[in-house]
Design a protein around this motif. Structure first.
Motif, PDB file in Angstrom:
ATOM      1  N   SER A   1     -39.867 -11.678  -1.800  1.00 37.30           N
ATOM      2  CA  SER A   1     -40.091 -10.424  -1.083  1.00 37.30           C
ATOM      3  C   SER A   1     -38.881 -10.069  -0.227  1.00 37.30           C
ATOM      4  CB  SER A   1     -41.331 -10.535  -0.194  1.00 37.30           C
ATOM      5  OG  SER A   1     -41.145 -11.555   0.758  1.00 37.30           O
ATOM      6  N   PHE A   2     -38.841  -8.823   0.182  1.00 37.57           N
ATOM      7  CA  PHE A   2     -37.796  -8.314   1.062  1.00 37.57           C
ATOM      8  C   PHE A   2     -38.062  -8.821   2.467  1.00 37.57           C
ATOM      9  CE2 PHE A   2     -35.822  -5.364   3.918  1.00 37.57           C
ATOM     10  CZ  PHE A   2     -34.650  -4.983   3.292  1.00 37.57           C
ATOM     11  N   ASP A   3     -37.040  -9.346   3.122  1.00 37.33           N
ATOM     12  CA  ASP A   3     -37.192  -9.852   4.488  1.00 37.33           C
ATOM     13  C   ASP A   3     -35.960  -9.447   5.287  1.00 37.33           C
ATOM     14  OD1 ASP A   3     -37.598 -11.224   6.852  1.00 37.33           O
ATOM     15  OD2 ASP A   3     -37.891 -13.179   5.913  1.00 37.33           O
ATOM     16  N   MET A   4     -36.148  -8.542   6.233  1.00 36.60           N
ATOM     17  CA  MET A   4     -35.031  -8.069   7.052  1.00 36.60           C
ATOM     18  C   MET A   4     -34.441  -9.192   7.896  1.00 36.60           C
ATOM     19  SD  MET A   4     -33.520  -5.319   7.020  1.00 36.60           S
ATOM     20  CE  MET A   4     -32.103  -4.709   7.863  1.00 36.60           C
ATOM     21  N   ASN A   5     -35.248 -10.205   8.226  1.00 34.23           N
ATOM     22  CA  ASN A   5     -34.717 -11.350   8.962  1.00 34.23           C
ATOM     23  C   ASN A   5     -33.711 -12.133   8.118  1.00 34.23           C
ATOM     24  OD1 ASN A   5     -36.171 -10.882  11.345  1.00 34.23           O
ATOM     25  ND2 ASN A   5     -37.977 -11.865  10.489  1.00 34.23           N
ATOM     26  N   ASP A   6     -33.917 -12.150   6.797  1.00 33.74           N
ATOM     27  CA  ASP A   6     -32.935 -12.776   5.912  1.00 33.74           C
ATOM     28  C   ASP A   6     -31.622 -11.995   5.932  1.00 33.74           C
ATOM     29  OD1 ASP A   6     -34.699 -14.755   5.198  1.00 33.74           O
ATOM     30  OD2 ASP A   6     -35.148 -13.938   3.213  1.00 33.74           O
ATOM     31  N   VAL A   7     -31.709 -10.676   5.969  1.00 33.48           N
ATOM     32  CA  VAL A   7     -30.505  -9.839   6.042  1.00 33.48           C
ATOM     33  C   VAL A   7     -29.751 -10.136   7.335  1.00 33.48           C
ATOM     34  CG1 VAL A   7     -29.621  -7.477   6.116  1.00 33.48           C
ATOM     35  CG2 VAL A   7     -31.530  -8.041   4.606  1.00 33.48           C
ATOM     36  N   ALA A   8     -30.498 -10.287   8.428  1.00 31.26           N
ATOM     37  CA  ALA A   8     -29.868 -10.620   9.709  1.00 31.26           C
ATOM     38  C   ALA A   8     -29.186 -11.988   9.636  1.00 31.26           C
ATOM     39  CB  ALA A   8     -30.904 -10.595  10.832  1.00 31.26           C
ATOM     40  N   ALA A   9     -29.861 -12.956   9.027  1.00 31.36           N
ATOM     41  CA  ALA A   9     -29.269 -14.284   8.876  1.00 31.36           C
ATOM     42  C   ALA A   9     -28.034 -14.232   7.978  1.00 31.36           C
ATOM     43  CB  ALA A   9     -30.301 -15.265   8.309  1.00 31.36           C
ATOM     44  N   ASP A  10     -28.076 -13.415   6.928  1.00 29.30           N
ATOM     45  CA  ASP A  10     -26.922 -13.248   6.050  1.00 29.30           C
ATOM     46  C   ASP A  10     -25.735 -12.684   6.825  1.00 29.30           C
ATOM     47  OD1 ASP A  10     -28.715 -14.010   4.082  1.00 29.30           O
ATOM     48  OD2 ASP A  10     -28.964 -11.983   3.275  1.00 29.30           O
ATOM     49  N   THR A  11     -26.006 -11.709   7.677  1.00 27.29           N
ATOM     50  CA  THR A  11     -24.948 -11.074   8.459  1.00 27.29           C
ATOM     51  C   THR A  11     -24.357 -12.049   9.474  1.00 27.29           C
ATOM     52  OG1 THR A  11     -26.038  -8.941   8.163  1.00 27.29           O
ATOM     53  CG2 THR A  11     -24.423  -9.105   9.948  1.00 27.29           C
ATOM     54  N   VAL A  12     -25.214 -12.798  10.142  1.00 24.01           N
ATOM     55  CA  VAL A  12     -24.720 -13.818  11.082  1.00 24.01           C
ATOM     56  C   VAL A  12     -23.891 -14.859  10.328  1.00 24.01           C
ATOM     57  CG1 VAL A  12     -25.439 -15.690  12.631  1.00 24.01           C
ATOM     58  CG2 VAL A  12     -26.563 -13.464  12.758  1.00 24.01           C
ATOM     59  N   GLY A  13     -24.359 -15.239   9.144  1.00 20.69           N
ATOM     60  CA  GLY A  13     -23.602 -16.183   8.325  1.00 20.69           C
ATOM     61  C   GLY A  13     -22.250 -15.636   7.920  1.00 20.69           C
TER      62      GLY A  13
END
Length: 126
Positions: free
Chosen positions: A97-109
């Protein structure tokens, strides 16, 4: 043909990220302890930090320099790659599923990948 050698590690890493982020959800290991510490977010940070690191390394080894602009573009591109993968998970991957928290973690990474590359460049790549 010679240019490929600089970007082969990044290409392999990017394909690995795509594979790991799109495997069926039931094949992703689950553990209550890991869920409690949000291990999936740590993994996302590492995957996209690695993406930025390997891309920056390729540019640097090819040109023997890398500008701040290039570092910024690579980090932004990696963050958008993370967003694109979330949409792939939403519409095409099985039990993902889509998870905006994953996008945030990707950006921090991605930002951490720039920092890691700069540290490696400062200490080992001269």
């Amino acid at each position: 043909m010679r240019i490929i050698r600089y970007y082969l590690p990044a290409t392999i890493w990017i394909l690995l990220v795509l594979y790991l982020c799109t495997i069926p959800g039931e094949k992703v290991p689950s553990n209550p302890f890991f869920e409690k510490i949000h291990m999936d977010k740590i993994v996302h940070m590492g995957l996209f930090g690695g993406t930025v690191f390997f891309l920056c390394l390729g540019v640097y080894l090819q040109k023997r320099m890398i500008s701040r602009f290039t570092l910024t573009v690579i980090a932004i591109a990696a963050a958008f790659y993370g967003l694109a993968i979330e949409y792939i998970q939403k519409y095409f991957a099985v039990h993902r599923s889509f998870d905006m928290n994953d996008v945030a973690a990707d950006t921090v990474g991605a930002i951490a990948g720039v920092i890691a590359f700069n540290l490696v460049r400062k200490w080992w790549l001269k």
